[in-house]
Design a protein around this motif. Structure first.
Motif, PDB file in Angstrom:
ATOM      1  N   ASP A  54      -6.679  18.806  -1.840  1.00 25.36           N
ATOM      2  CA  ASP A  54      -7.523  18.143  -2.826  1.00 25.36           C
ATOM      3  C   ASP A  54      -6.861  16.806  -3.140  1.00 25.36           C
ATOM      4  OD1 ASP A  54      -8.810  17.190  -5.065  1.00 25.36           O
ATOM      5  OD2 ASP A  54      -8.627  19.052  -6.209  1.00 25.36           O
ATOM      6  N   PRO A  55      -7.548  15.685  -2.931  1.00 31.46           N
ATOM      7  CA  PRO A  55      -6.908  14.382  -3.173  1.00 31.46           C
ATOM      8  C   PRO A  55      -6.423  14.204  -4.602  1.00 31.46           C
ATOM      9  CG  PRO A  55      -9.263  14.119  -2.771  1.00 31.46           C
ATOM     10  CD  PRO A  55      -8.920  15.554  -2.498  1.00 31.46           C
ATOM     11  N   ALA A  56      -6.953  14.985  -5.522  1.00 29.28           N
ATOM     12  CA  ALA A  56      -6.523  14.858  -6.921  1.00 29.28           C
ATOM     13  C   ALA A  56      -5.057  15.261  -7.107  1.00 29.28           C
ATOM     14  CB  ALA A  56      -7.418  15.692  -7.827  1.00 29.28           C
ATOM     15  N   VAL A  57      -4.505  16.068  -6.199  1.00 25.67           N
ATOM     16  CA  VAL A  57      -3.116  16.497  -6.341  1.00 25.67           C
ATOM     17  C   VAL A  57      -2.131  15.511  -5.704  1.00 25.67           C
ATOM     18  CG1 VAL A  57      -3.808  18.923  -6.398  1.00 25.67           C
ATOM     19  CG2 VAL A  57      -3.019  17.913  -4.245  1.00 25.67           C
ATOM     20  N   LEU A  58      -2.654  14.531  -4.980  1.00 19.07           N
ATOM     21  CA  LEU A  58      -1.785  13.561  -4.314  1.00 19.07           C
ATOM     22  C   LEU A  58      -1.297  12.512  -5.311  1.00 19.07           C
ATOM     23  CD1 LEU A  58      -3.896  12.990  -1.081  1.00 19.07           C
ATOM     24  CD2 LEU A  58      -1.914  14.502  -1.368  1.00 19.07           C
ATOM     25  N   ASP A  59      -0.088  12.033  -5.079  1.00 20.45           N
ATOM     26  CA  ASP A  59       0.472  10.996  -5.942  1.00 20.45           C
ATOM     27  C   ASP A  59      -0.309   9.693  -5.769  1.00 20.45           C
ATOM     28  OD1 ASP A  59       2.432  12.723  -6.776  1.00 20.45           O
ATOM     29  OD2 ASP A  59       3.971  11.939  -5.408  1.00 20.45           O
ATOM     30  N   PRO A  60      -0.552   8.991  -6.862  1.00 22.39           N
ATOM     31  CA  PRO A  60      -1.209   7.689  -6.761  1.00 22.39           C
ATOM     32  C   PRO A  60      -0.341   6.716  -5.944  1.00 22.39           C
ATOM     33  CG  PRO A  60      -1.183   8.455  -9.031  1.00 22.39           C
ATOM     34  CD  PRO A  60      -0.297   9.377  -8.243  1.00 22.39           C
ATOM     35  N   ALA A  61      -0.982   5.940  -5.108  1.00 22.63           N
ATOM     36  CA  ALA A  61      -0.286   4.939  -4.297  1.00 22.63           C
ATOM     37  C   ALA A  61      -0.620   3.552  -4.823  1.00 22.63           C
ATOM     38  CB  ALA A  61      -0.702   5.058  -2.834  1.00 22.63           C
ATOM     39  N   PRO A  62       0.313   2.632  -4.663  1.00 21.44           N
ATOM     40  CA  PRO A  62       0.039   1.274  -5.127  1.00 21.44           C
ATOM     41  C   PRO A  62      -0.958   0.580  -4.197  1.00 21.44           C
ATOM     42  CG  PRO A  62       2.112   1.333  -3.954  1.00 21.44           C
ATOM     43  CD  PRO A  62       1.630   2.752  -4.044  1.00 21.44           C
ATOM     44  N   PRO A  63      -1.429  -0.563  -4.601  1.00 18.57           N
ATOM     45  CA  PRO A  63      -2.296  -1.328  -3.699  1.00 18.57           C
ATOM     46  C   PRO A  63      -1.558  -1.648  -2.398  1.00 18.57           C
ATOM     47  CG  PRO A  63      -2.278  -2.293  -5.900  1.00 18.57           C
ATOM     48  CD  PRO A  63      -1.214  -1.236  -5.869  1.00 18.57           C
ATOM     49  N   TRP A  64      -2.326  -2.002  -1.400  1.00 18.30           N
ATOM     50  CA  TRP A  64      -1.760  -2.350  -0.098  1.00 18.30           C
ATOM     51  C   TRP A  64      -0.664  -3.390  -0.266  1.00 18.30           C
ATOM     52  CZ3 TRP A  64      -1.331  -6.945   2.579  1.00 18.30           C
ATOM     53  CH2 TRP A  64      -0.980  -6.846   3.923  1.00 18.30           C
ATOM     54  N   THR A  65       0.424  -3.246   0.506  1.00 16.98           N
ATOM     55  CA  THR A  65       1.503  -4.225   0.433  1.00 16.98           C
ATOM     56  C   THR A  65       1.759  -4.776   1.826  1.00 16.98           C
ATOM     57  OG1 THR A  65       3.168  -2.500   0.741  1.00 16.98           O
ATOM     58  CG2 THR A  65       2.656  -3.146  -1.534  1.00 16.98           C
ATOM     59  N   PRO A  66       2.151  -6.024   1.915  1.00 18.03           N
ATOM     60  CA  PRO A  66       2.434  -6.595   3.227  1.00 18.03           C
ATOM     61  C   PRO A  66       3.590  -5.862   3.888  1.00 18.03           C
ATOM     62  CG  PRO A  66       2.648  -8.266   1.491  1.00 18.03           C
ATOM     63  CD  PRO A  66       2.327  -6.973   0.826  1.00 18.03           C
ATOM     64  N   CYS A  67       3.505  -5.715   5.196  1.00 19.46           N
ATOM     65  CA  CYS A  67       4.572  -5.092   6.003  1.00 19.46           C
ATOM     66  C   CYS A  67       4.853  -3.650   5.596  1.00 19.46           C
ATOM     67  CB  CYS A  67       5.850  -5.900   5.936  1.00 19.46           C
ATOM     68  SG  CYS A  67       5.642  -7.597   6.477  1.00 19.46           S
ATOM     69  N   GLY A  68       3.968  -3.026   4.883  1.00 20.31           N
ATOM     70  CA  GLY A  68       4.166  -1.619   4.533  1.00 20.31           C
ATOM     71  C   GLY A  68       5.388  -1.370   3.670  1.00 20.31           C
ATOM     72  N   SER A  69       5.784  -2.332   2.869  1.00 19.81           N
ATOM     73  CA  SER A  69       7.014  -2.168   2.086  1.00 19.81           C
ATOM     74  C   SER A  69       6.924  -0.993   1.119  1.00 19.81           C
ATOM     75  CB  SER A  69       7.362  -3.459   1.340  1.00 19.81           C
ATOM     76  OG  SER A  69       6.296  -3.848   0.503  1.00 19.81           O
ATOM     77  N   ALA A  70       5.744  -0.745   0.571  1.00 16.55           N
ATOM     78  CA  ALA A  70       5.599   0.400  -0.336  1.00 16.55           C
ATOM     79  C   ALA A  70       5.768   1.711   0.432  1.00 16.55           C
ATOM     80  CB  ALA A  70       4.244   0.362  -1.040  1.00 16.55           C
ATOM     81  N   ALA A  71       5.273   1.754   1.666  1.00 13.20           N
ATOM     82  CA  ALA A  71       5.403   2.970   2.474  1.00 13.20           C
ATOM     83  C   ALA A  71       6.863   3.216   2.833  1.00 13.20           C
ATOM     84  CB  ALA A  71       4.545   2.856   3.737  1.00 13.20           C
ATOM     85  N   ILE A  72       7.575   2.164   3.140  1.00 13.80           N
ATOM     86  CA  ILE A  72       9.009   2.310   3.463  1.00 13.80           C
ATOM     87  C   ILE A  72       9.754   2.848   2.246  1.00 13.80           C
ATOM     88  CG2 ILE A  72      11.112   1.027   4.016  1.00 13.80           C
ATOM     89  CD1 ILE A  72       9.256  -0.834   5.706  1.00 13.80           C
ATOM     90  N   GLU A  73       9.425   2.325   1.115  1.00 14.48           N
ATOM     91  CA  GLU A  73      10.056   2.812  -0.122  1.00 14.48           C
ATOM     92  C   GLU A  73       9.684   4.278  -0.371  1.00 14.48           C
ATOM     93  OE1 GLU A  73      12.667   2.761  -3.029  1.00 14.48           O
ATOM     94  OE2 GLU A  73      12.318   1.040  -1.717  1.00 14.48           O
TER      95      GLU A  73
END
Ligand SMILES: [Zn+2]
Length: 108
Positions: free
Chosen positions: A13-32
């Motif tokens: 259920d997507p409601a249980v997933l953690d909120p993600a920030p807006p898209w970031t260049p070079c996927g820096s949020a994903a790396i973090e």
């Protein structure tokens, strides 16, 4: 894979997933996100992929997966060559390298 299909394949259920920030260049949020060592949604192993989905009414959400679960959830569709074409490629390759090839089918 369509985002809804990805979540459905894991029964999430997507409601249980953690909120993600807006898209970031070079996927820096994903790396973090990966540094957080979150468990894979499919099997609880440490995740190695930090993807996101955009859920209706919820916005972007993190989808943490390990590589085996990502591969398992990735559809393998597309145009398939006729069996005889595939066997022809195998026969040509076997002939080229001098290997005897015997193809056994179940008759289906
Ligand atoms: Zn997994």
């Amino acid at each position: 894979m369509h985002e809804a299909d990805l979540l459905r394949s894991f029964g999430i259920d997507p409601a249980v997933l953690d909120p993600a920030p807006p898209w970031t260049p070079c996927g820096s949020a994903a790396i973090e996100r990966l540094r957080g060592r979150f468990p894979c949604l499919g099997c609880d192993a440490p995740s190695t992929v930090a993807d996101t989905v955009t859920a209706a009414g919820l916005g972007r959400r993190w989808v943490d997966l390990c590589m085996p679960c990502l591969i398992a959830a990735t559809p393998r569709s597309g145009a398939q060559a006729p069996l005889e074409d595939t066997l022809g490629v195998l026969r040509d390759a076997a002939r080229e390298v001098g290997v005897a090839l015997t193809v056994v089918t179940d008759g289906a």
